[in-house]
Design an enzyme around this catalytic site. Structure first.
Site, PDB file in Angstrom:
ATOM      1  N   HIS A 159      20.631  37.608  74.337  1.00 13.48           N
ATOM      2  CA  HIS A 159      20.004  38.896  74.031  1.00 13.48           C
ATOM      3  C   HIS A 159      19.265  39.432  75.251  1.00 13.48           C
ATOM      4  O   HIS A 159      19.120  40.648  75.405  1.00 13.48           O
ATOM      5  CB  HIS A 159      19.059  38.772  72.836  1.00 13.48           C
ATOM      6  N   HIS A 189      23.209  50.865  68.680  1.00 10.42           N
ATOM      7  CA  HIS A 189      21.926  51.052  68.007  1.00 10.42           C
ATOM      8  C   HIS A 189      22.044  52.145  66.955  1.00 10.42           C
ATOM      9  O   HIS A 189      22.590  53.223  67.231  1.00 10.42           O
ATOM     10  CB  HIS A 189      20.839  51.462  69.009  1.00 10.42           C
ATOM     11  N   LYS A 227      26.655  45.338  63.610  1.00 14.41           N
ATOM     12  CA  LYS A 227      25.971  45.113  62.338  1.00 14.41           C
ATOM     13  C   LYS A 227      26.604  45.974  61.251  1.00 14.41           C
ATOM     14  O   LYS A 227      26.905  47.136  61.471  1.00 14.41           O
ATOM     15  CB  LYS A 227      24.482  45.439  62.479  1.00 14.41           C
ATOM     16  N   ARG A 279      26.033  41.989  71.516  1.00 12.14           N
ATOM     17  CA  ARG A 279      25.276  40.890  70.923  1.00 12.14           C
ATOM     18  C   ARG A 279      26.114  39.610  70.983  1.00 12.14           C
ATOM     19  O   ARG A 279      27.341  39.652  71.009  1.00 12.14           O
ATOM     20  CB  ARG A 279      24.917  41.206  69.471  1.00 12.14           C
ATOM     21  N   ARG A 299      21.635  41.394  77.096  1.00 13.15           N
ATOM     22  CA  ARG A 299      21.787  42.707  76.443  1.00 13.15           C
ATOM     23  C   ARG A 299      20.684  43.653  76.922  1.00 13.15           C
ATOM     24  O   ARG A 299      20.939  44.810  77.275  1.00 13.15           O
ATOM     25  CB  ARG A 299      21.731  42.518  74.925  1.00 13.15           C
ATOM     26  N   TYR A 309      13.813  50.838  76.211  1.00 14.17           N
ATOM     27  CA  TYR A 309      14.255  50.427  77.536  1.00 14.17           C
ATOM     28  C   TYR A 309      13.760  51.386  78.614  1.00 14.17           C
ATOM     29  O   TYR A 309      13.686  51.008  79.780  1.00 14.17           O
ATOM     30  CB  TYR A 309      15.779  50.323  77.580  1.00 14.17           C
TER      31      TYR A 309
END
Length: 311
Positions: A257, A283, A186, A162, A260, A292
């Protein structure tokens, strides 16, 4: 966008919000914009509860949560926004139950509309190659910012990290012996991501010939620096990606992004398994990574229709 914070909340709601903010910041270590979004959503929920006559968090029930979402649905909010606010409510009521502020987690039974899933735009392999080539051509003058830009683009595409993760990198996060980088995602979750030889070469050029020219007394350990010597900010990286993609004929206008998404798609198209891609991208859920596969399947379908004589 989060709900607009009400001008006046009852005292009990103000107290709950303050405690919840401390939890989000201190215990979950969420990014400031994430904390703001959560607080905006939950302040709207508490305002709705207060207007219905509730006198504390222990009085929240499933009917109140559903009526809050229903009121927003009638105001025309998108399914994606409603789904996000339902998630915010479930996280909040779970916290209330765990901390003894409510007798049960009433939000655990709260459903939410399924958001419409749109396939993210991604670059083709040749477009990704041209993006890097365009930045490299501009760096031929040896300018430190040019070397930095190539290194950042190479690393974004190589790792799928990110933009906030890229900007937060320190020099010591790079391990050039193993060609891996330590990334804090995150919630400050740490992961180790490999990168290839092109990114390694670009990072070497930046570290040796670029970064020393921009370092200032207050630069600290930041890997990527702005023109004034401070840590590079996300806005500068987004501007860079948009500008360099404008140099690639026919390429979609993506931000960091989008790189990404592109990295994830190219990994899967190249044969990487879902679990590995999930780990690389950081993730929390495999379901996030699975979208994806829809991109790669859609590409395969188009290629089949164009190439097979009986398509």
């Amino acid at each position: 966008m989060p709900e607009v914070l009400p001008e006046v909340l009852p005292e009990w709601a103000v107290g709950v919000l303050a405690r919840y903010e401390r939890h989000l910041v201190s215990e979950r270590d969420l990014a400031p914009h994430t904390v703001t979004a959560y607080l905006g959503d939950i302040s709207g929920l508490l305002d709705h509860a207060a207007r219905l006559g509730l006198g504390g968090p222990d009085e929240l029930d499933l009917r109140t949560l559903r009526s809050w979402l229903a009121r927003q649905q009638t105001s025309g909010l998108s399914r994606t926004t409603l789904a996000r606010r339902a998630t915010a409510a479930r996280v909040f009521t779970g916290w209330l139950a765990r901390t003894g502020q409510a007798p049960a987690d009433v939000g655990s039974a709260l459903g939410s509309p399924k958001p419409h899933r749109t396939l993210p735009d991604v670059l083709r392999v040749d477009e990704a190659r041209e993006l890097i080539a365009a930045a490299t051509a501009l760096a031929d003058d040896g300018s430190p910012t040019g070397l930095r830009d190539v290194a950042m683009l190479e690393l974004l595409y190589a790792t799928g990290m990110r933009v906030g993760e890229l900007c937060g990198l320190d020099v010591d996060d790079l391990d050039r012996d193993r060609n891996v980088v330590r990334v804090f995602g995150k919630g400050r979750k740490e992961r180790t991501v490999p990168f290839g030889h092109p990114a390694a070469a670009a990072l070497d050029r930046w570290s040796v010939g670029g970064r020393p020219q921009l370092v200032r007394p207050g630069s600290g350990p930041a890997l990527f620096l702005g023109a004034r010597g401070g840590r590079i900010d996300q806005r500068a990286v987004r501007t860079l990606v948009h500008r360099r993609l404008a140099d690639v004929p026919g390429a979609p206008d993506l931000g960091p992004h989008g790189l990404r998404h592109t990295a994830a798609t190219h990994l899967l198209e190249g044969g990487a398994d879902l679990r590995s891609v999930q780990e690389l991208l950081g993730h929390a859920s495999l379901a996030t990574t699975q979208r994806y596969t829809h991109v790669t399947t859609d590409r395969l379908r188009r290629a089949y229709q164009q190439a097979h004589p009986r398509a």
